[in-house]
Design a protein around this motif. Structure first.
Motif, PDB file in Angstrom:
ATOM      1  N   TYR A   7       0.900  -1.345  -0.051  1.00 18.29           N
ATOM      2  CA  TYR A   7      -0.143   0.086  -0.015  1.00 18.29           C
ATOM      3  C   TYR A   7       1.027   1.137  -0.068  1.00 18.29           C
ATOM      4  O   TYR A   7       1.770   1.362   1.012  1.00 18.29           O
ATOM      5  CB  TYR A   7      -0.866   0.021   1.291  1.00 18.29           C
ATOM      6  N   ARG A   9       0.560   5.291   0.086  1.00 16.69           N
ATOM      7  CA  ARG A   9      -0.301   6.078   0.618  1.00 16.69           C
ATOM      8  C   ARG A   9      -0.190   7.453  -0.305  1.00 16.69           C
ATOM      9  O   ARG A   9       0.842   7.897  -0.451  1.00 16.69           O
ATOM     10  CB  ARG A   9      -0.353   6.458   2.035  1.00 16.69           C
ATOM     11  N   ALA A  14      -5.390  11.893   3.978  1.00 14.10           N
ATOM     12  CA  ALA A  14      -5.530  12.129   5.362  1.00 14.10           C
ATOM     13  C   ALA A  14      -4.838  11.088   6.058  1.00 14.10           C
ATOM     14  O   ALA A  14      -4.780   9.802   5.587  1.00 14.10           O
ATOM     15  CB  ALA A  14      -7.000  11.830   6.149  1.00 14.10           C
ATOM     16  N   PRO A  15      -3.988  11.377   7.062  1.00 13.68           N
ATOM     17  CA  PRO A  15      -3.071  10.180   7.661  1.00 13.68           C
ATOM     18  C   PRO A  15      -4.153   9.210   8.176  1.00 13.68           C
ATOM     19  O   PRO A  15      -5.046   9.420   8.661  1.00 13.68           O
ATOM     20  CB  PRO A  15      -2.429  10.903   9.067  1.00 13.68           C
ATOM     21  N   SER A  16      -3.859   8.115   8.061  1.00 13.52           N
ATOM     22  CA  SER A  16      -4.329   6.756   8.800  1.00 13.52           C
ATOM     23  C   SER A  16      -3.655   5.932   9.643  1.00 13.52           C
ATOM     24  O   SER A  16      -2.537   5.276   9.265  1.00 13.52           O
ATOM     25  CB  SER A  16      -4.574   5.892   7.420  1.00 13.52           C
ATOM     26  N   GLY A  18      -4.573   3.647  11.265  1.00 10.50           N
ATOM     27  CA  GLY A  18      -4.690   2.385  11.361  1.00 10.50           C
ATOM     28  C   GLY A  18      -4.412   1.547  10.074  1.00 10.50           C
ATOM     29  O   GLY A  18      -4.920   0.369   9.746  1.00 10.50           O
ATOM     30  N   LEU A  19      -3.488   2.093   9.066  1.00 15.74           N
ATOM     31  CA  LEU A  19      -3.259   1.543   7.834  1.00 15.74           C
ATOM     32  C   LEU A  19      -2.370   0.303   8.211  1.00 15.74           C
ATOM     33  O   LEU A  19      -2.665  -0.648   7.360  1.00 15.74           O
ATOM     34  CB  LEU A  19      -2.437   2.736   6.969  1.00 15.74           C
ATOM     35  N   ALA A  22      -4.830  -2.564   8.778  1.00 19.35           N
ATOM     36  CA  ALA A  22      -5.782  -2.724   7.719  1.00 19.35           C
ATOM     37  C   ALA A  22      -4.878  -3.478   6.747  1.00 19.35           C
ATOM     38  O   ALA A  22      -5.580  -4.480   6.191  1.00 19.35           O
ATOM     39  CB  ALA A  22      -6.238  -1.419   7.117  1.00 19.35           C
ATOM     40  N   ASP A  47       2.394   7.128  10.918  1.00 21.44           N
ATOM     41  CA  ASP A  47       1.949   7.856   9.591  1.00 21.44           C
ATOM     42  C   ASP A  47       2.814   7.398   8.310  1.00 21.44           C
ATOM     43  O   ASP A  47       3.406   8.244   7.803  1.00 21.44           O
ATOM     44  CB  ASP A  47       2.247   9.479   9.751  1.00 21.44           C
ATOM     45  N   GLY A 165      -6.940   7.514  -2.025  1.00 26.74           N
ATOM     46  CA  GLY A 165      -6.436   7.472  -0.703  1.00 26.74           C
ATOM     47  C   GLY A 165      -4.777   7.056  -1.299  1.00 26.74           C
ATOM     48  O   GLY A 165      -3.929   6.929  -0.044  1.00 26.74           O
ATOM     49  N   VAL A 182     -10.357   2.303   1.945  1.00 26.27           N
ATOM     50  CA  VAL A 182      -9.172   3.121   2.418  1.00 26.27           C
ATOM     51  C   VAL A 182      -8.526   3.904   1.394  1.00 26.27           C
ATOM     52  O   VAL A 182      -8.176   5.030   1.279  1.00 26.27           O
ATOM     53  CB  VAL A 182      -7.986   2.363   3.132  1.00 26.27           C
TER      54      VAL A 182
END
Length: 647
Positions: A7, A9, A14-16, A18-19, A22, A47, A165, A182
């Motif tokens: 992934y 980004r 927006a910062p995630s 929980g990425l 996920a 981040d 995203g 996401v």
């Protein structure tokens, strides 16, 4: 053999926080591809810009080579991070060259570091030096770029999706679908891909049935920077350049075929676990098994068949195993088992493939996994050496080459009013067409008229020429068999043959290796002239001659069958017919499929008024796919893999 996920980004997203979790959860959806060891890495846990996920099936350097794998030159330690699905069979040779010429240092004994060091020193040229099957994602922390690549023939899959995203890349589409909210990926159904699937029995690359998800094509790489869409480049284009045989030198050319196959099988046997082989009744798998026996005299071979008479090659496979001295294991599949497994099989597929042969492949892979962790198989021989019966069609239509075009069209029109099945009607019709018009791969379920009847959104401009026209343009001037082979390399092989081979074995955490699909084998095969591929009485002529000392006589000239499946009979009575009725009744595909038209087809087939088996199978598998991935009304029961780490 493993499952990878990456992934990247979008910096403007927006910062995630929980990425990482996920990605870890989405990676778990393909745990069957690598139940031995999961792994996740992020450049920043709080981040992250990039997150890599991995499931490992340990085959080489079991104790080390953990992924995501880190490597870098001494001045930039840890510059690269790799998640890699596949095997590089010449990794030992590559490591030696990189060590001696560049002073490369390695911390493991595996093939992953060979990819990283090769990419660092040779760039994209490294891909042409890799002899193997692969799909990988490589994060370069200095250039801040995700580099993804896929092997020349498309043996291993790689899906890609980009949204607001970010971009997600992975071995299985289901993991991308899980991350779609996401990433902001468009998951609308691609009706053009639906039409392509219905006529071809598979979704051609780079399409998928979800508009926002695409596949990196075989022999291609992609550069992906944060916030940007993937930039895709093709690095491998297969070329058929016939070199005529010199009179009296035939044996040397046949010996060349034998030598390159022997070398390919030898390298495909490299593993730290037990290697077996699939064995049908045909020449291709028998040749691979016979050559593998030279490296493992205790080789175990596997085949499958059905209870119905005439739909099993087990007896021939048993005779072949006895002839080469291999131990043999067979699996007989009942109609009830066949039907019960369908939801699970389609879930593993990700995309619908309407080839019934993938079902017995699923069962024999499950049986093989009880005994071995790796199997060799004969996929690719037909495309490289001219093995399909349809490749002989240019010989039967040769006379039409001397008929003026206008007259050929007239003959085609004259054939239309003739009764179906009348002797000569098909010959006149096909003889009136050009190769580009009549051939677009080894599968056609529906004519345009039949498509109109079952697809409410049928569009005449969405035809097979979307896929084949560029391929015919690229092969202009080649002999007709070479052009048909070229079309099949980009359509049937990577759309059907390799998809079912990868998905059905990986569903059972089994690595499948295909020695025919080797760059050096292809180089030899690509130089064969027309008359060494097909004759009026046989196919794969040169290959058969080369294999005479290796393959038992009872299979040397045996007709190709593969894994025959009795769906024509089963769709007239029993569990499969009941399943078909239930699937049709419950399906929520009304806007995509004319369900009453399909119901009429099923009734006509049931009473024996017509044979609609392949067309019905194509539509029914799509409906099951839709129920699993769109409606979510069918939830397959997927057991946790329970295999030991090593066999």
């Amino acid at each position: 053999m493993c499952g990878l996920l990456a992934y990247l980004r979008n910096p403007s997203a927006a910062p995630s926080a929980g990425l990482v979790d996920a990605v870890s959860g989405a990676t778990h959806l393909m745990r069957h591809r690598g139940p031995d060891e999961p792994g996740t890495w992020a450049d920043d846990d709080a981040d992250p810009t990039v997150v890599l996920g991995f499931n490992r099936l340990s085959i080489i350097d079991i104790a080390h080579s953990h992924q995501p794998l880190s490597w870098g030159p001494p001045e930039q330690p840890g510059r690269y991070k790799l998640v890699f699905n596949g095997e590089i069979y010449n990794y030992l040779e590559l490591r030696e060259v990189l060590r001696s010429e560049y002073g490369a240092e390695f911390a493991t004994d595996g093939d992953g570091e060979a990819i990283l060091a090769a990419y660092h020193h040779w760039g994209t040229e490294a891909l042409n030096r890799l002899r193997g099957m692969f799909a990988f994602a490589l994060w370069d922390s200095v250039d801040e770029e995700l580099f993804c690549a896929r092997d020349p023939f498309g043996i291993k899959p790689l899906f890609m999706a980009t949204g607001g995203g970010g971009t997600v890349v992975g071995s299985e589409k289901k993991s991308l679908l899980d991350l779609a909210p996401v990433a902001g990926v468009d998951l609308d159904i691609d009706e053009r891909a639906v039409q392509h699937y219905t006529v071809l029995q598979y979704v051609p690359e780079p399409e998928t049935l979800h508009r926002g998800v695409r596949r990196l094509e075989s022999g291609s790489y992609a550069r992906i920077r944060p916030g940007q869409a993937p930039a895709v480049t093709r690095y491998f284009v297969p070329r058929f350049s016939a070199v005529p045989f010199v009179a009296g030198a035939e044996k040397s050319r046949y010996d060349e075929i034998t030598a390159v196959l022997e070398d390919s099988v030898a390298k495909h046997m490299r593993a730290d676990v037990t290697v077996g082989a699939f064995l049908s009744g045909g020449i291709d798998s028998t040749a691979i098994a016979a050559l593998a026996m030279r490296h493992n005299p205790r080789l175990i071979t596997f085949t499958t068949g059905f209870e119905r008479e005439g739909f099993s090659e087990i007896d021939v496979a048993v005779a072949s195993a006895e002839a080469i001295g291999a131990r043999h294991v067979a699996k007989v599949v009942s109609q009830a088992e066949f039907v019960a497994a369908l939801p699970e099989i389609v879930w593993y597929l990700d995309e619908p493939v309407a080839d019934p042969a993938l079902v017995p492949l699923f069962f024999i892979a499950r049986e093989a996994r009880k005994h071995v962790k790796v199997v060799l198989s004969g996929e690719g021989a037909d495309e490289l050496f001219g093995g399909y019966t349809i490749y002989r069609e240019p010989l039967s239509l040769k006379a039409f080459d001397y008929v003026p075009g206008r007259l050929r069209r007239s003959l085609g029109k004259a054939s239309r009013p003739l009764p179906d099945g009348m002797r000569g009607k098909s010959l006149l019709h096909r003889g009136s067409l050009t190769l580009e018009e009549r051939y677009y791969g080894n599968a056609r379920s529906f004519s345009d008229a039949q498509l109109r009847a079952v697809l409410p959104g049928f569009r005449p401009e969405w035809t097979h020429t979307d896929v084949t026209a560029p391929l015919y343009a690229e092969s202009e001037g080649w002999d007709p068999v070479a052009r048909m082979q070229y079309v099949d390399l980009f359509t049937w092989l990577r759309g059907d043959i390799l998809v079912k081979a990868d998905k059905m074995t990986m569903a059972n955490s089994l690595e499948l290796r295909v020695p025919f699909l080797d760059p050096e084998v292809f180089e030899v095969a690509s130089r064969l002239p027309f008359d060494q591929k097909i004759t009026r009485t046989t196919t794969k002529y040169a290959l058969r001659r080369a294999l005479e000392p290796i393959v038992p006589a009872h299979v040397l000239n045996r007709a190709k069958l593969g894994f025959p499946v009795p769906i024509r009979h089963w769709l007239r009575s029993g569990e499969l017919l009941d399943w078909a009725h239930a699937t049709l009744a419950s399906s929520q595909t009304d806007g995509l499929v004319d369900k009453p038209a399909v119901a009429r087809m099923l009734d006509e087939h049931r009473i024996g008024a017509a044979d609609h088996s392949r067309r019905l199978w194509t539509v029914l598998i799509f409906m099951l796919w839709h129920a699993i991935f769109v409606e979510r009304s069918v939830v397959p029961q997927i057991a946790e893999p329970t295999y030991p780490v090593q066999l």
